[in-house]
Design a protein around this motif. Sequence first.
Motif, PDB file in Angstrom:
ATOM      1  N   ALA A  89      38.207 107.258  55.686  1.00 22.02           N
ATOM      2  CA  ALA A  89      37.185 107.137  54.650  1.00 22.02           C
ATOM      3  C   ALA A  89      36.318 108.390  54.658  1.00 22.02           C
ATOM      4  CB  ALA A  89      36.304 105.915  54.904  1.00 22.02           C
ATOM      5  N   VAL A  90      35.523 108.507  53.617  1.00 16.49           N
ATOM      6  CA  VAL A  90      34.400 109.445  53.644  1.00 16.49           C
ATOM      7  C   VAL A  90      33.199 108.677  54.190  1.00 16.49           C
ATOM      8  CG1 VAL A  90      32.905 110.964  52.322  1.00 16.49           C
ATOM      9  CG2 VAL A  90      35.318 110.739  51.696  1.00 16.49           C
ATOM     10  N   TYR A  91      32.594 109.211  55.215  1.00 14.68           N
ATOM     11  CA  TYR A  91      31.464 108.565  55.863  1.00 14.68           C
ATOM     12  C   TYR A  91      30.163 109.242  55.410  1.00 14.68           C
ATOM     13  CZ  TYR A  91      34.540 105.902  58.896  1.00 14.68           C
ATOM     14  OH  TYR A  91      35.482 105.015  59.369  1.00 14.68           O
ATOM     15  N   TYR A  92      29.199 108.411  55.060  1.00 14.52           N
ATOM     16  CA  TYR A  92      27.919 108.902  54.551  1.00 14.52           C
ATOM     17  C   TYR A  92      26.783 108.404  55.432  1.00 14.52           C
ATOM     18  CZ  TYR A  92      30.484 109.773  50.212  1.00 14.52           C
ATOM     19  OH  TYR A  92      31.377 110.223  49.275  1.00 14.52           O
ATOM     20  N   CYS A  93      25.868 109.297  55.737  1.00 14.10           N
ATOM     21  CA  CYS A  93      24.660 108.947  56.477  1.00 14.10           C
ATOM     22  C   CYS A  93      23.536 108.688  55.465  1.00 14.10           C
ATOM     23  CB  CYS A  93      24.289 110.087  57.413  1.00 14.10           C
ATOM     24  SG  CYS A  93      22.818 109.786  58.414  1.00 14.10           S
ATOM     25  N   ASN A  94      22.843 107.599  55.641  1.00 10.48           N
ATOM     26  CA  ASN A  94      21.768 107.215  54.729  1.00 10.48           C
ATOM     27  C   ASN A  94      20.477 106.972  55.510  1.00 10.48           C
ATOM     28  OD1 ASN A  94      20.430 104.483  53.319  1.00 10.48           O
ATOM     29  ND2 ASN A  94      20.906 106.162  51.932  1.00 10.48           N
ATOM     30  N   VAL A  95      19.382 107.454  54.971  1.00  6.26           N
ATOM     31  CA  VAL A  95      18.061 107.313  55.599  1.00  6.26           C
ATOM     32  C   VAL A  95      17.256 106.304  54.796  1.00  6.26           C
ATOM     33  CG1 VAL A  95      15.991 108.537  56.335  1.00  6.26           C
ATOM     34  CG2 VAL A  95      18.200 109.710  56.355  1.00  6.26           C
ATOM     35  N   ALA A  96      16.806 105.253  55.453  1.00  5.55           N
ATOM     36  CA  ALA A  96      16.176 104.147  54.739  1.00  5.55           C
ATOM     37  C   ALA A  96      14.904 103.685  55.442  1.00  5.55           C
ATOM     38  CB  ALA A  96      17.155 102.980  54.633  1.00  5.55           C
ATOM     39  N   ASN A  97      14.059 103.016  54.653  1.00  4.68           N
ATOM     40  CA  ASN A  97      12.842 102.435  55.206  1.00  4.68           C
ATOM     41  C   ASN A  97      12.478 101.236  54.348  1.00  4.68           C
ATOM     42  OD1 ASN A  97      10.336 101.761  56.175  1.00  4.68           O
ATOM     43  ND2 ASN A  97       9.629 103.866  56.367  1.00  4.68           N
ATOM     44  N   SER A  98      12.984 100.064  54.698  1.00  4.23           N
ATOM     45  CA  SER A  98      12.735  98.759  54.076  1.00  4.23           C
ATOM     46  C   SER A  98      13.518  98.513  52.793  1.00  4.23           C
ATOM     47  CB  SER A  98      11.242  98.532  53.809  1.00  4.23           C
ATOM     48  OG  SER A  98      10.812  99.256  52.679  1.00  4.23           O
ATOM     49  N   VAL A  99      14.053  99.533  52.160  1.00  3.08           N
ATOM     50  CA  VAL A  99      14.912  99.363  50.986  1.00  3.08           C
ATOM     51  C   VAL A  99      16.274  99.948  51.334  1.00  3.08           C
ATOM     52  CG1 VAL A  99      15.302  99.965  48.569  1.00  3.08           C
ATOM     53  CG2 VAL A  99      12.975  99.483  49.383  1.00  3.08           C
ATOM     54  N   TYR A 100      17.325  99.157  51.083  1.00  2.00           N
ATOM     55  CA  TYR A 100      18.665  99.566  51.499  1.00  2.00           C
ATOM     56  C   TYR A 100      19.633  99.551  50.301  1.00  2.00           C
ATOM     57  CZ  TYR A 100      16.448  98.280  55.861  1.00  2.00           C
ATOM     58  OH  TYR A 100      15.560  98.178  56.909  1.00  2.00           O
TER      59      TYR A 100
END
Length: 117
Positions: free
Chosen positions: A91-102
């Motif tokens: 797969a293509v892997y993605y890093c996501n930065v979140a804070n209470s909303v996903y």
Amino acid sequence: QVQVVESGGGWVQPGGSLRLSCEVRGVDFRIHDIIWYRRPPGALRDLAAHITSGNKQFYSAAVKGRFTISRDNAKNTTYLQMNDLKPEDTAVYYCNVANSVYPGPYWGQGIQVTVDS
């Protein structure tokens, strides 16, 4: 400006291991959750692993027991250790930065992981 920089992908044979890294710049890393999503070929994106700001870890059923997510707040970096890789982890892997909303508003560019003999 927020930057999310992934590294560590590549090709590996089934049963092998890879470690992905995600460095985040421009936000207070300590107060954000970090989520690894992945998008297999021809499929929708789904969640692989999630680490909260408080260091709780969550995994999808598909990767639980094989993947480990961790974070180093001193380096503003999250790691995804992937063991016993299978072709379906391709797969293509993605890093996501979140804070209470996903998912959160900040994404990396994506990094390819290919598991193939």
